[in-house]
Design a protein around this motif. Structure first.
Motif, PDB file in Angstrom:
ATOM      1  N   PRO A  25       3.150  91.783 -27.499  1.00 54.11           N
ATOM      2  CA  PRO A  25       2.333  91.730 -28.560  1.00 54.11           C
ATOM      3  C   PRO A  25       2.950  91.061 -29.744  1.00 54.11           C
ATOM      4  O   PRO A  25       4.146  91.205 -29.911  1.00 54.11           O
ATOM      5  CB  PRO A  25       1.996  93.098 -28.938  1.00 54.11           C
ATOM      6  CG  PRO A  25       3.053  94.111 -28.466  1.00 54.11           C
ATOM      7  CD  PRO A  25       3.174  93.163 -27.043  1.00 54.11           C
ATOM      8  N   GLU A  33      -0.208  93.926 -38.130  1.00 57.90           N
ATOM      9  CA  GLU A  33      -0.233  94.733 -36.736  1.00 57.90           C
ATOM     10  C   GLU A  33       0.018  93.639 -35.663  1.00 57.90           C
ATOM     11  O   GLU A  33      -0.515  92.795 -35.545  1.00 57.90           O
ATOM     12  CB  GLU A  33      -1.404  95.604 -36.499  1.00 57.90           C
ATOM     13  CG  GLU A  33      -1.548  96.274 -35.299  1.00 57.90           C
ATOM     14  CD  GLU A  33      -2.773  97.207 -35.142  1.00 57.90           C
ATOM     15  OE1 GLU A  33      -2.903  98.021 -34.025  1.00 57.90           O
ATOM     16  OE2 GLU A  33      -3.869  96.906 -35.767  1.00 57.90           O
ATOM     17  N   LYS A  35      -0.456  92.171 -32.011  1.00 57.61           N
ATOM     18  CA  LYS A  35      -1.340  92.268 -31.032  1.00 57.61           C
ATOM     19  C   LYS A  35      -1.243  91.199 -29.909  1.00 57.61           C
ATOM     20  O   LYS A  35      -0.241  90.429 -30.051  1.00 57.61           O
ATOM     21  CB  LYS A  35      -2.897  91.905 -31.561  1.00 57.61           C
ATOM     22  CG  LYS A  35      -3.369  93.006 -32.703  1.00 57.61           C
ATOM     23  CD  LYS A  35      -4.687  92.556 -33.190  1.00 57.61           C
ATOM     24  CE  LYS A  35      -5.351  93.645 -34.082  1.00 57.61           C
ATOM     25  NZ  LYS A  35      -6.658  93.281 -34.659  1.00 57.61           N
ATOM     26  N   ASN A  99      -6.398  91.345 -29.085  1.00 61.81           N
ATOM     27  CA  ASN A  99      -6.611  92.627 -28.406  1.00 61.81           C
ATOM     28  C   ASN A  99      -5.323  93.633 -28.749  1.00 61.81           C
ATOM     29  O   ASN A  99      -4.271  93.224 -28.468  1.00 61.81           O
ATOM     30  CB  ASN A  99      -7.038  92.754 -27.154  1.00 61.81           C
ATOM     31  CG  ASN A  99      -7.948  93.838 -26.742  1.00 61.81           C
ATOM     32  OD1 ASN A  99      -7.586  94.873 -27.427  1.00 61.81           O
ATOM     33  ND2 ASN A  99      -8.880  93.629 -25.862  1.00 61.81           N
ATOM     34  N   LYS A 100      -5.397  94.716 -29.179  1.00 61.15           N
ATOM     35  CA  LYS A 100      -4.396  95.777 -29.268  1.00 61.15           C
ATOM     36  C   LYS A 100      -3.810  96.056 -28.020  1.00 61.15           C
ATOM     37  O   LYS A 100      -2.741  96.401 -27.739  1.00 61.15           O
ATOM     38  CB  LYS A 100      -4.879  97.116 -29.915  1.00 61.15           C
ATOM     39  CG  LYS A 100      -5.244  96.944 -31.301  1.00 61.15           C
ATOM     40  CD  LYS A 100      -5.595  98.193 -32.034  1.00 61.15           C
ATOM     41  CE  LYS A 100      -6.112  97.993 -33.545  1.00 61.15           C
ATOM     42  NZ  LYS A 100      -6.568  99.263 -33.993  1.00 61.15           N
TER      43      LYS A 100
END
Length: 206
Positions: A25, A33, A35, A99-100
């Motif tokens: 990520p 955040e 990802k 996408n996480k």
């Protein structure tokens, strides 16, 4: 094209891969955040029908959410917005998806791929699946793309400098004590028309 099992899933066939963060990520900006993400490059002629379909679905989702026509950010954008980057520019469009959760990544025969395989790189061609979704909160109004899965299709010219060829950096060592003559260092840049090399033009180099 849409996935027959789930019409909300869109398949992107034979698109060029840029800024791949498929195995680890990555945060686009400091403080964001982390990802998994990738950007997919489209040829506006080859993918004309698909681009029209994505645009139409973006407009439909936005109208369903916002109830009227408003200005919002779109995940599908004109390649001229990043014309300074290699592979973008005239006749191209691009879409960034994230996408996480880690996306599935497979080869042509559907065997799972890991980063150490070295199969996936910026500039290769892939198939990908995405799902469009609407963001409507304090961070903005936009239609984003969720990254679902990626399949390697074929090799392409790598964006930026490729890996160094060690056989061009050294000469074979024939003596047991490890002596030998070092060849002059070869340029790590890729040759282009006009001779010589140019500095990296895609942030994938870094």
């Amino acid at each position: 094209m849409s996935n027959e099992k789930d019409p909300g899933i869109i398949t992107l066939p034979n698109v060029r891969l840029s800024f791949p963060h498929l195995f680890t990520p990555h945060a686009m900006e400091e403080g964001q955040e982390q990802k998994f993400s990738a950007t997919f490059l489209f040829d506006n002629n080859e993918h004309a029908a698909l681009l029209d379909k994505i645009d139409a679905q973006i407009d439909r989702l936005a109208l369903d959410e916002f109830k009227k026509k408003i200005n919002f950010k779109r995940c599908l954008r004109d390649g001229n917005e990043k014309s300074e980057l290699e592979g973008y520019g005239d006749g191209k469009s691009f879409l960034t998806a994230s996408n996480k959760a880690r996306p599935g990544v497979v080869d042509r025969r559907l065997n799972p791929i890991v980063e150490s395989d070295g199969i996936i790189y910026a500039g290769c061609y892939v198939n990908a699946t995405i799902r469009l979704w609407v963001q409507n909160n304090q961070w903005g109004k936009r239609v984003n793309a969720q990254l679902r899965a990626v399949q390697f299709v074929k090799d392409g010219e790598s964006f930026g400098a490729g890996p160094v060829d060690a056989t061009k950096e050294f000469e074979a060592i024939d003596t047991e004590d490890g002596g030998g003559t070092m060849a002059p260092p070869a340029s790590s840049g890729r040759s282009r028309s006009g001779g010589g090399s140019k500095p990296p033009t895609n942030l994938d180099d870094y």
